[in-house]
Design an enzyme around this catalytic site. Structure first.
Site, PDB file in Angstrom:
ATOM      1  N   LYS A   1     -35.081 -81.005 -29.007  1.00  0.00           N
ATOM      2  CA  LYS A   1     -36.255 -80.217 -29.362  1.00  0.00           C
ATOM      3  C   LYS A   1     -37.319 -80.341 -28.256  1.00  0.00           C
ATOM      4  O   LYS A   1     -37.102 -79.872 -27.161  1.00  0.00           O
ATOM      5  CB  LYS A   1     -36.751 -80.644 -30.737  1.00  0.00           C
TER       6      LYS A   1
ATOM      7  N   TYR B   1     -35.201 -83.914 -42.210  1.00  0.00           N
ATOM      8  CA  TYR B   1     -34.214 -83.000 -41.636  1.00  0.00           C
ATOM      9  C   TYR B   1     -32.947 -83.009 -42.510  1.00  0.00           C
ATOM     10  O   TYR B   1     -32.411 -84.069 -42.836  1.00  0.00           O
ATOM     11  CB  TYR B   1     -33.898 -83.476 -40.221  1.00  0.00           C
TER      12      TYR B   1
HETATM   13  C1  PLP Z   1     -32.809 -81.288 -34.925  1.00  0.00           C
HETATM   14  C2  PLP Z   1     -33.283 -82.499 -35.620  1.00  0.00           C
HETATM   15  C3  PLP Z   1     -32.451 -83.614 -35.819  1.00  0.00           C
HETATM   16  C4  PLP Z   1     -30.978 -83.607 -35.403  1.00  0.00           C
HETATM   17  O1  PLP Z   1     -30.847 -83.601 -34.032  1.00  0.00           O
HETATM   18  P1  PLP Z   1     -29.604 -82.892 -33.238  1.00  0.00           P
HETATM   19  O2  PLP Z   1     -30.006 -83.075 -31.821  1.00  0.00           O
HETATM   20  O3  PLP Z   1     -29.537 -81.485 -33.684  1.00  0.00           O
HETATM   21  O4  PLP Z   1     -28.385 -83.665 -33.617  1.00  0.00           O
HETATM   22  C5  PLP Z   1     -32.988 -84.720 -36.416  1.00  0.00           C
HETATM   23  N1  PLP Z   1     -34.272 -84.750 -36.841  1.00  0.00           N
HETATM   24  C6  PLP Z   1     -35.091 -83.695 -36.664  1.00  0.00           C
HETATM   25  C7  PLP Z   1     -36.493 -83.782 -37.150  1.00  0.00           C
HETATM   26  C8  PLP Z   1     -34.631 -82.545 -36.062  1.00  0.00           C
HETATM   27  O5  PLP Z   1     -35.449 -81.490 -35.933  1.00  0.00           O
END
Ligand code: PLP
Length: 386
Positions: A205, A107
């Site tokens: 997510k 990410y």
């Molecule tokens: C979105 C995401 C993050 C960061 O998380 P946030 O909740 O946006 O701070 C970290 N790792 C992955 C794989 C992500 O998809």
């Protein structure tokens, strides 16, 4: 029922872990605790250890218990966002002069956090293709790393890394092995059981699952590291608020069902795109031709809901991304609704021009739980218009 959390099934734990009915009223759903402070029975006489909302909150405890149960870990911690969880972990472990060995398509925000926030405090970062365990071993041999950090499946190229193999190499080199399990979720993959030390989540997510709450989590077994990460949760304060924690808990109860449907729909979408003449290449571990297919089949229960596809050129990819109707053009992923993303200018804009840059011909689809025929009709129509 005696203690429902003692049942071994994943789906049972998803619904019941940390979710005891309210002992006063019998309310089946535990109340959301908004209180920021807790009455003391005499000075220092805390009930259940609760004192002040930043140090502890019963709704947050319920979520943390649920998270630990799902990943099969001893301890869960929830934070205000995925990056807040990552930040707490990194600062709990690293000292100036330490290095992080990072997968080469993690990410973008993880790379940015280490390179641009922790970098000025003396933390180094190196990237390596984690699919290639020989390259990982050589990198660890060349210079020690305090942390080895991988995402599998990765974002957006869906690379699959052998978690058990990586854990062996990392531990042999004295490193802490961290897996960002946001894409797979514990419904499909359990990194602690494969030897990883810490699991990181953006609960924004799939765990939340409805695109309505930002959050993050750590799950781990080591007691000392847990105390350090918990201390940072308290001392730096990036906690989840009670409503956020509760929404995440509610989402998690249907995680297993959602992941099953996300995976089925994504498989059908990937197979459709793979056959389409305007698509140059599909990245989905559920396709037999994907280089990580066999490994994913071994370490995952199914292949997840994210599909990436390359078009002939960047212009076609941008047009495709802008012309679907059901797949909405938006950042993020993992909600019940299908989303379309053009990584180069959206989610991965922060890594443009770095070693983590993504192909300009690429689109990424977060395949939702809608009727799969409607999803394919939408993609078919958008491709026909290119
Ligand atoms: C979105 C995401 C993050 C960061 O998380 P946030 O909740 O946006 O701070 C970290 N790792 C992955 C794989 C992500 O998809």
């Amino acid at each position: 029922m005696s203690d429902p959390t003692q049942f071994p099934g994943f789906e049972t734990r998803s619904v019941h872990a940390g979710q005891r009915f309210d002992p006063t009223t019998g309310a089946v759903i535990p109340p959301v605790h908004f209180s920021t402070t807790y009455a003391q029975d005499g000075i220092g006489g805390l009930r259940e250890g609760y004192e002040y909302g930043r140090s502890g909150n019963p709704t947050r405890t319920a979520l943390e218990t649920q998270l630990a149960a799902l990943e099969g870990g001893a301890h869960g911690l929830s934070y205000a966002s995925g990056l807040a969880a990552e930040d707490a972990l990194l600062r709990a472990v690293l000292e100036p002069g330490d290095e992080v060995l990072l997968g080469n398509d993690v990410y973008g925000g993880t790379y940015r956090l280490i390179a641009r926030v922790l970098g000025p405090w003396g933390v180094g970062v190196r990237v390596v293709d984690m699919r290639d365990l020989d390259a990982v071993e050589a990198a660890l041999h060349a210079r020690p790393a305090r942390i080895v950090w991988v995402e599998t499946p990765s974002n957006p190229l869906l690379h699959i890394t052998d978690i058990a193999g990586l854990a062996r190499l990392g531990h042999a080199a004295g490193a802490l092995v961290v897996v960002d399990n946001t894409f797979a979720t514990p419904a499909l993959q359990q990194p602690l059981a494969l030897g990883a030390d810490v699991v990181v989540h953006s609960t924004t997510k799939y765990l939340g699952g409805h695109s309505d709450v930002v959050g993050g989590a750590l799950v781990l077994n080591d007691d000392a590291l847990f105390e350090q990460a918990k201390f940072l949760q308290f001392a730096a304060g990036a906690v989840s608020g009670p409503m956020d924690a509760w929404l995440t808990t509610r989402g998690i109860k249907t995680l297993a069902l959602r992941m099953q449907r996300h995976s089925e729909n994504a498989q059908a979408v990937a197979e459709f795109l793979d056959r389409h003449p305007k698509i140059a290449r599909v990245h989905y571990p559920g396709l037999a031709g994907h280089p990580g297919h066999a490994l994913a089949a071994q370490q995952m229960r199914s292949f997840g809901g994210i599909v990436s596809a390359e078009l002939e050129d960047a212009a076609s990819a941008r047009r495709f991304a802008e012309s679907t109707r059901l797949f909405q053009l938006a950042e993020s992923l993992g909600g019940v609704e299908s989303l379309m993303n053009y990584p180069d200018e959206m989610t991965h804009a922060s890594v443009r021009g770095t070693e983590l840059a993504v192909p300009e011909e690429l689109v990424r689809l977060s395949v939702g739980i809608e009727s799969v025929d409607d999803l394919i009709t939408d993609l078919d129509r958008a491709l026909a218009g290119l």
